[in-house]
Design an enzyme around this catalytic site. Structure first.
Site, PDB file in Angstrom:
ATOM      1  N   ASN A  83       0.884  -1.163   0.000  1.00  0.00           N
ATOM      2  CA  ASN A  83       0.000   0.000   0.000  1.00  0.00           C
ATOM      3  C   ASN A  83       0.921   1.212   0.000  1.00  0.00           C
ATOM      4  O   ASN A  83       1.504   1.541   1.030  1.00  0.00           O
ATOM      5  CB  ASN A  83      -0.893  -0.023   1.248  1.00  0.00           C
ATOM      6  CG  ASN A  83      -1.716   1.247   1.384  1.00  0.00           C
ATOM      7  OD1 ASN A  83      -1.763   2.070   0.465  1.00  0.00           O
ATOM      8  ND2 ASN A  83      -2.352   1.422   2.532  1.00  0.00           N
ATOM      9  N   GLU A  91      -6.649   4.856   7.670  1.00  0.00           N
ATOM     10  CA  GLU A  91      -6.393   6.278   7.398  1.00  0.00           C
ATOM     11  C   GLU A  91      -7.590   6.915   6.713  1.00  0.00           C
ATOM     12  O   GLU A  91      -7.875   8.098   6.927  1.00  0.00           O
ATOM     13  CB  GLU A  91      -5.106   6.427   6.564  1.00  0.00           C
ATOM     14  CG  GLU A  91      -3.878   6.137   7.432  1.00  0.00           C
ATOM     15  CD  GLU A  91      -2.707   5.487   6.699  1.00  0.00           C
ATOM     16  OE1 GLU A  91      -2.642   5.552   5.459  1.00  0.00           O
ATOM     17  OE2 GLU A  91      -1.852   4.902   7.390  1.00  0.00           O
ATOM     18  N   GLU A 139      -5.351  -4.740  10.412  1.00  0.00           N
ATOM     19  CA  GLU A 139      -4.307  -3.757  10.668  1.00  0.00           C
ATOM     20  C   GLU A 139      -4.619  -3.038  11.983  1.00  0.00           C
ATOM     21  O   GLU A 139      -5.417  -2.092  12.004  1.00  0.00           O
ATOM     22  CB  GLU A 139      -4.249  -2.732   9.530  1.00  0.00           C
ATOM     23  CG  GLU A 139      -3.969  -3.334   8.181  1.00  0.00           C
ATOM     24  CD  GLU A 139      -3.376  -2.318   7.212  1.00  0.00           C
ATOM     25  OE1 GLU A 139      -2.288  -2.583   6.712  1.00  0.00           O
ATOM     26  OE2 GLU A 139      -3.988  -1.262   6.994  1.00  0.00           O
ATOM     27  N   HIS A 149      -9.303   1.437   4.570  1.00  0.00           N
ATOM     28  CA  HIS A 149      -8.064   1.581   5.344  1.00  0.00           C
ATOM     29  C   HIS A 149      -8.301   2.512   6.537  1.00  0.00           C
ATOM     30  O   HIS A 149      -9.080   3.463   6.447  1.00  0.00           O
ATOM     31  CB  HIS A 149      -6.951   2.137   4.444  1.00  0.00           C
ATOM     32  CG  HIS A 149      -5.615   2.034   5.087  1.00  0.00           C
ATOM     33  ND1 HIS A 149      -5.168   2.970   5.991  1.00  0.00           N
ATOM     34  CD2 HIS A 149      -4.647   1.085   5.000  1.00  0.00           C
ATOM     35  CE1 HIS A 149      -3.960   2.590   6.428  1.00  0.00           C
ATOM     36  NE2 HIS A 149      -3.628   1.465   5.838  1.00  0.00           N
ATOM     37  N   LYS A 179       0.289   4.257  -0.260  1.00  0.00           N
ATOM     38  CA  LYS A 179      -0.290   5.470   0.349  1.00  0.00           C
ATOM     39  C   LYS A 179      -0.006   6.671  -0.563  1.00  0.00           C
ATOM     40  O   LYS A 179      -0.002   6.510  -1.784  1.00  0.00           O
ATOM     41  CB  LYS A 179       0.234   5.639   1.778  1.00  0.00           C
ATOM     42  CG  LYS A 179       0.024   4.345   2.605  1.00  0.00           C
ATOM     43  CD  LYS A 179       0.225   4.509   4.073  1.00  0.00           C
ATOM     44  CE  LYS A 179      -0.020   3.166   4.767  1.00  0.00           C
ATOM     45  NZ  LYS A 179       0.113   3.244   6.222  1.00  0.00           N
ATOM     46  N   SER A 231       3.581  -2.240  10.338  1.00  0.00           N
ATOM     47  CA  SER A 231       5.028  -2.359  10.571  1.00  0.00           C
ATOM     48  C   SER A 231       5.560  -3.751  10.238  1.00  0.00           C
ATOM     49  O   SER A 231       6.482  -4.234  10.895  1.00  0.00           O
ATOM     50  CB  SER A 231       5.384  -1.955  12.004  1.00  0.00           C
ATOM     51  OG  SER A 231       5.002  -0.607  12.244  1.00  0.00           O
ATOM     52  N   GLY A 258       2.752   2.227  10.836  1.00  0.00           N
ATOM     53  CA  GLY A 258       3.749   3.286  10.714  1.00  0.00           C
ATOM     54  C   GLY A 258       4.425   3.650  12.024  1.00  0.00           C
ATOM     55  O   GLY A 258       5.113   4.661  12.117  1.00  0.00           O
TER      56      GLY A 258
HETATM   57  P1  13P Z   1       3.217   0.261   7.682  1.00  0.00           P
HETATM   58  O1  13P Z   1       3.693  -1.039   7.067  1.00  0.00           O
HETATM   59  O2  13P Z   1       3.981   1.456   7.198  1.00  0.00           O
HETATM   60  O3  13P Z   1       3.097   0.168   9.163  1.00  0.00           O
HETATM   61  O4  13P Z   1       1.712   0.487   7.106  1.00  0.00           O
HETATM   62  C1  13P Z   1       0.817  -0.542   7.202  1.00  0.00           C
HETATM   63  C2  13P Z   1      -0.384  -0.155   6.432  1.00  0.00           C
HETATM   64  O5  13P Z   1      -1.118   0.741   6.805  1.00  0.00           O
HETATM   65  C3  13P Z   1      -0.655  -0.882   5.179  1.00  0.00           C
HETATM   66  O6  13P Z   1      -1.925  -0.608   4.709  1.00  0.00           O
END
Ligand code: 13P
Length: 255
Positions: A10, A98, A168, A96, A12, A214, A174
């Site tokens: 992903n 976010e 997640e 997601h 982002k 992560s 992150g």
């Molecule tokens: P990270 O791997 O940067 O923690 O992000 C995970 C994520 O949100 C994947 O959709």
């Protein structure tokens, strides 16, 4: 039941169209040996055409990070499933955390997007996961059950062929803080049991459940060794082909 592992990046809001081909080609080259893993790059919508062109002739599948539920119309700023398909995308992420946190996404809108994407024929990665506050308040099970029951409402057993769920935990995204393999496995098992009540045990056994938060080459193997962890949804580590390939190597070895 053996489920083919699926590792999806992903990206982002991180990669420009002009940078896309190099990353996709780097992923394809670094992962050519791992044919037993389904490999996906989900990119910003504007990168999809470049990603599809770069992935042509390789096993890397391309997806987007969101889609709208309507076919077309006055929805400024949104992207339809038809547009994604027309551009060559085969996957999409919906729900997601976010999007939930910053853009008002709810379990109900996640459900609308997921149903539209599955109906359109896109393999659809539906994201769920609790916040730290919810976990600390003892609401983990309640939140996960609600996200599955409402987010996947009216998804049929047949639809499950195009469904992937990503667990997640918001506190692991992150942050460098990963759920332990046991913590993740416990929630994955709960997700599968909740899904089984909607579509039946047999179908629920076929649905891949990814872990995200992560995940990196150094911790992927122990997570992917768990019974109900069928892949990963990768943020930061998907932005470097070598790191992403390291996770895919771990998935291949665990298959
Ligand atoms: P990270 O791997 O940067 O923690 O992000 C995970 C994520 O949100 C994947 O959709």
């Amino acid at each position: 039941m053996s489920r083919n592992k699926i590792i999806a990046g992903n990206w982002k809001m991180n990669v420009k169209p002009s940078e896309t081909a190099a990353l996709v080609k780097g992923v394809a080259e670094a992962t050519a040996a791992y044919s037993n893993v389904e490999i996906v790059c989900c990119t910003p919508a504007i990168d999809v055409p470049a990603a599809v062109a770069a992935a042509a002739g390789t096993p890397v599948g391309i997806g987007s990070e969101n889609c709208h539920w309507e076919d077309h119309g006055a929805f400024t700023g949104e992207i339809s499933t038809g547009m994604l398909l027309d551009a060559g995308a085969k996957y999409v992420i919906v729900g997601h955390s976010e999007r939930r946190q910053y853009f008002g996404e709810t379990d109900e809108t996640v459900n609308k997007r997921a149903r539209a994407a599955i109906a359109a024929g896109l393999t659809t990665i539906v994201c769920i996961g609790e916040t730290l506050e919810e976990r600390d308040a003892g609401k983990l099970n309640e939140v996960i059950e609600r996200q599955v029951n409402v987010g996947l409402k009216d998804i049929s057993a047949a639809d499950c062929a195009r469904l992937v769920i990503a667990y997640e935990p918001v506190w692991a995204i992150g942050t460098g803080r990963t759920a332990t393999p046991d913590q993740a496995q416990e929630v994955h098992a709960l997700i599968r049991a909740t899904l089984a009540k909607l579509v039946g045990v047999e179908t629920a056994e076929t649905v891949r459940i990814q872990y995200g938060g992560s995940m990196k080459p150094g911790n992927a193997a122990e997570l992917l060794a768990k019974k109900d962890i069928d892949g990963g949804l990768i943020g930061g580590a998907a932005l470097k082909a070598a790191d992403f390939a390291g996770i895919i190597a771990a998935a291949s070895a665990a298959s």
